[in-house]
Design a protein around this motif. Structure first.
Motif, PDB file in Angstrom:
ATOM      1  N   UNK A 174       0.897  -1.135   0.059  1.00 50.35           N
ATOM      2  CA  UNK A 174      -0.144  -0.106  -0.041  1.00 50.35           C
ATOM      3  C   UNK A 174       0.979   1.315   0.120  1.00 50.35           C
ATOM      4  N   UNK A 175       0.333   2.281  -0.750  1.00 53.59           N
ATOM      5  CA  UNK A 175       0.808   3.393  -0.669  1.00 53.59           C
ATOM      6  C   UNK A 175       0.057   4.676  -0.290  1.00 53.59           C
ATOM      7  N   UNK A 176       0.363   5.607   0.185  1.00 48.40           N
ATOM      8  CA  UNK A 176      -0.682   6.814   0.497  1.00 48.40           C
ATOM      9  C   UNK A 176      -0.107   7.845   0.196  1.00 48.40           C
ATOM     10  N   UNK A 177      -1.013   8.786  -0.381  1.00 51.72           N
ATOM     11  CA  UNK A 177      -0.643  10.154  -0.642  1.00 51.72           C
ATOM     12  C   UNK A 177      -1.443  11.150   0.291  1.00 51.72           C
ATOM     13  N   UNK A 178      -0.625  11.821   0.978  1.00 61.22           N
ATOM     14  CA  UNK A 178      -1.189  12.619   2.096  1.00 61.22           C
ATOM     15  C   UNK A 178      -1.179  14.329   1.649  1.00 61.22           C
ATOM     16  N   UNK A 179      -2.303  14.980   2.329  1.00 65.93           N
ATOM     17  CA  UNK A 179      -2.168  16.474   2.153  1.00 65.93           C
ATOM     18  C   UNK A 179      -1.145  17.269   3.409  1.00 65.93           C
ATOM     19  N   UNK A 180      -0.354  18.362   2.697  1.00 67.40           N
ATOM     20  CA  UNK A 180       0.200  18.820   3.883  1.00 67.40           C
ATOM     21  C   UNK A 180      -0.291  20.196   4.305  1.00 67.40           C
ATOM     22  N   UNK A 181      -1.436  20.608   3.574  1.00 68.04           N
ATOM     23  CA  UNK A 181      -2.008  21.966   3.968  1.00 68.04           C
ATOM     24  C   UNK A 181      -3.418  21.725   3.603  1.00 68.04           C
ATOM     25  N   UNK A 182      -4.278  22.743   4.099  1.00 67.97           N
ATOM     26  CA  UNK A 182      -5.650  22.709   3.860  1.00 67.97           C
ATOM     27  C   UNK A 182      -5.744  23.919   2.517  1.00 67.97           C
ATOM     28  N   UNK A 183      -6.027  23.102   1.263  1.00 69.31           N
ATOM     29  CA  UNK A 183      -5.999  24.113   0.178  1.00 69.31           C
ATOM     30  C   UNK A 183      -4.727  24.504  -0.205  1.00 69.31           C
ATOM     31  N   UNK A 184      -4.502  25.321  -1.000  1.00 70.15           N
ATOM     32  CA  UNK A 184      -3.036  25.614  -1.304  1.00 70.15           C
ATOM     33  C   UNK A 184      -2.971  26.938  -2.040  1.00 70.15           C
TER      34      UNK A 184
ATOM     35  N   UNK B 211       4.958   6.634   1.435  1.00 66.67           N
ATOM     36  CA  UNK B 211       4.346   7.354   1.810  1.00 66.67           C
ATOM     37  C   UNK B 211       4.521   8.598   0.647  1.00 66.67           C
ATOM     38  N   UNK B 212       3.623   9.384  -0.054  1.00 66.38           N
ATOM     39  CA  UNK B 212       4.082  10.182  -0.779  1.00 66.38           C
ATOM     40  C   UNK B 212       3.193  11.543  -0.435  1.00 66.38           C
ATOM     41  N   UNK B 213       4.332  12.624  -0.073  1.00 58.96           N
ATOM     42  CA  UNK B 213       3.405  14.042   0.185  1.00 58.96           C
ATOM     43  C   UNK B 213       3.125  14.661  -0.880  1.00 58.96           C
ATOM     44  N   UNK B 214       1.857  14.534  -1.511  1.00 61.69           N
ATOM     45  CA  UNK B 214       1.787  14.957  -2.849  1.00 61.69           C
ATOM     46  C   UNK B 214       0.372  15.296  -3.086  1.00 61.69           C
ATOM     47  N   UNK B 215      -0.690  15.336  -1.879  1.00 64.01           N
ATOM     48  CA  UNK B 215      -2.035  15.618  -1.696  1.00 64.01           C
ATOM     49  C   UNK B 215      -1.866  17.165  -2.033  1.00 64.01           C
ATOM     50  N   UNK B 216      -3.099  17.747  -1.351  1.00 65.60           N
ATOM     51  CA  UNK B 216      -3.260  19.186  -1.480  1.00 65.60           C
ATOM     52  C   UNK B 216      -2.046  20.129  -0.641  1.00 65.60           C
TER      53      UNK B 216
END
Ligand code: SF4
Length: 344
Positions: free
Chosen positions: A101-111, A152-157
């Motif tokens: 499993x890989x997960x793409x997480x967000x680092x901010x609310x919006x951008x 883990x990929x930090x590539x969401x919002x």
């Protein structure tokens, strides 16, 4: 004011316990409850005394988030919409690959970066996420699905390097053996090209993969897609990337979303090859999802293959990203945007 306990590293946790007149060794126990067993209530920490649990409750909180929606695609990609304690909404995507499993997480609310092909930025930036909120995206899904996430990929919002301090703390915490023990090489951090922040990240000398959203080899095209290019030109960006590679000896991944008639021409492929030719790099071509609010359409399959072929012929390391979750609005910010529009 209560402090976010799951954002503390072991040394800080030890200090906090000493201040509460407790034994230092409790820090390790609490850390394991938070980051290995992923509990969200102090009351569940069954090897702690009632008085310590009460003290923790008085002084700290554990970040948790509610699942507002989950959308599962045919290829088993699941998009989660989480609601934070202040009612903001973020997206997280779980992907299943052969290797786990890989997960793409967000680092901010919006951008606030304003990339033209991205739905996350349409309503601007609300706030940074804390390191605890980055972790909680992973923990909530692992708990719910009883799985172990490997990558883990930090590539969401959000633009992760705008939130560098919390990002670095997140990487430190997810990497600790007493917690999830996810290796730095299994972590990818994306950036739209904040040259100064890339240099700061280089100084942290991590073994993570840096993924730079390039998307065009010419300043005028890149500028029309990504306003950040006005501040940091392609040359300035590459200078920072070269510094990053020299400092860390890590290969950089360049992300390139192919958009019909905009950046998928033969001239773009040739210029891209020229830029990457002597750099420790890898290019990831992304068949971009259509964004209703923008006028971009994705390139045809034939065009994508031809573009990749041209790069390969010039010796560039290239992959085409597998399109996951296209039936569930899995591209950055699309689900959050449609949820918010529905609520208006
Ligand atoms: S692509 Fe990334 S940096 Fe650009 S607007 Fe979207 S979330 Fe922000």
């Amino acid at each position: 004011m209560k402090q976010e306990i799951n954002a503390l590293n072991m040394e800080e946790l030890e200090l906090a316990l000493i201040e509460l007149n407790e034994k230092k060794f409790r820090a390790k126990q609490i850390f394991k409850w938070l980051h290995e067993k992923m509990v969200t209530n102090f009351g569940d920490m069954s090897n702690l005394s009632k008085s310590l649990i009460d003290k923790l409750d008085e002084n700290f909180y554990i970040t948790s988030m509610n699942v507002l929606e989950r959308l599962e695609s045919k290829d088993q990609t699941i998009k989660y919409l989480f609601q934070l304690h202040d009612h903001h909404i973020i997206e997280t995507v779980l992907m299943k690959y052969k290797h786990g499993y890989s997960i793409c997480i967000s680092s901010q609310v919006g951008c606030r970066m304003g990339c033209n092909f991205c739905a996350s930025t349409i309503d601007g930036l609300e706030r940074n996420l804390t390191s605890g909120e980055m972790l909680a995206q992973i923990y909530t899904i692992q708990r719910e699905k009883d799985i172990k996430i490997r990558n883990v990929v930090v590539m969401g919002s959000g633009e992760p390097l705008e939130n560098l301090d919390h990002l670095l703390r997140f990487i430190e915490l997810i990497n600790i053996p007493e917690g999830q023990n996810i290796g730095q090489r299994n972590i990818t951090v994306s950036t739209c090209g904040l040259a100064e922040q890339i240099r700061k990240l280089a100084k942290a000398n991590l073994q993570i993969t840096l993924a730079v959203s390039l998307h065009a080899p010419y300043d005028d095209i890149r500028q029309s897609m990504m306003p950040i290019n006005r501040k940091y030109s392609i040359q300035t960006l590459f200078d920072a990337c070269d510094y990053y590679t020299q400092s860390t000896n890590r290969r950089i991944t360049y992300e390139y979303a192919l958009i019909r008639g905009v950046n998928d021409t033969d001239a773009c492929a040739n210029e891209l090859a020229r830029l990457l030719k002597h750099r420790l790099s890898h290019i990831n071509l992304i068949p971009v999802n259509d964004v209703i609010e923008r006028e971009y359409e994705k390139s045809s399959e034939v065009r994508i293959q031809a573009f990749a072929g041209q790069l390969e012929k010039k010796g560039i390391n290239v992959t085409i990203r597998r399109e996951l979750g296209s039936d569930i609005n899995a591209a950055c910010g699309q689900l959050r945007k449609s949820y918010q529009d529905k609520e208006k």
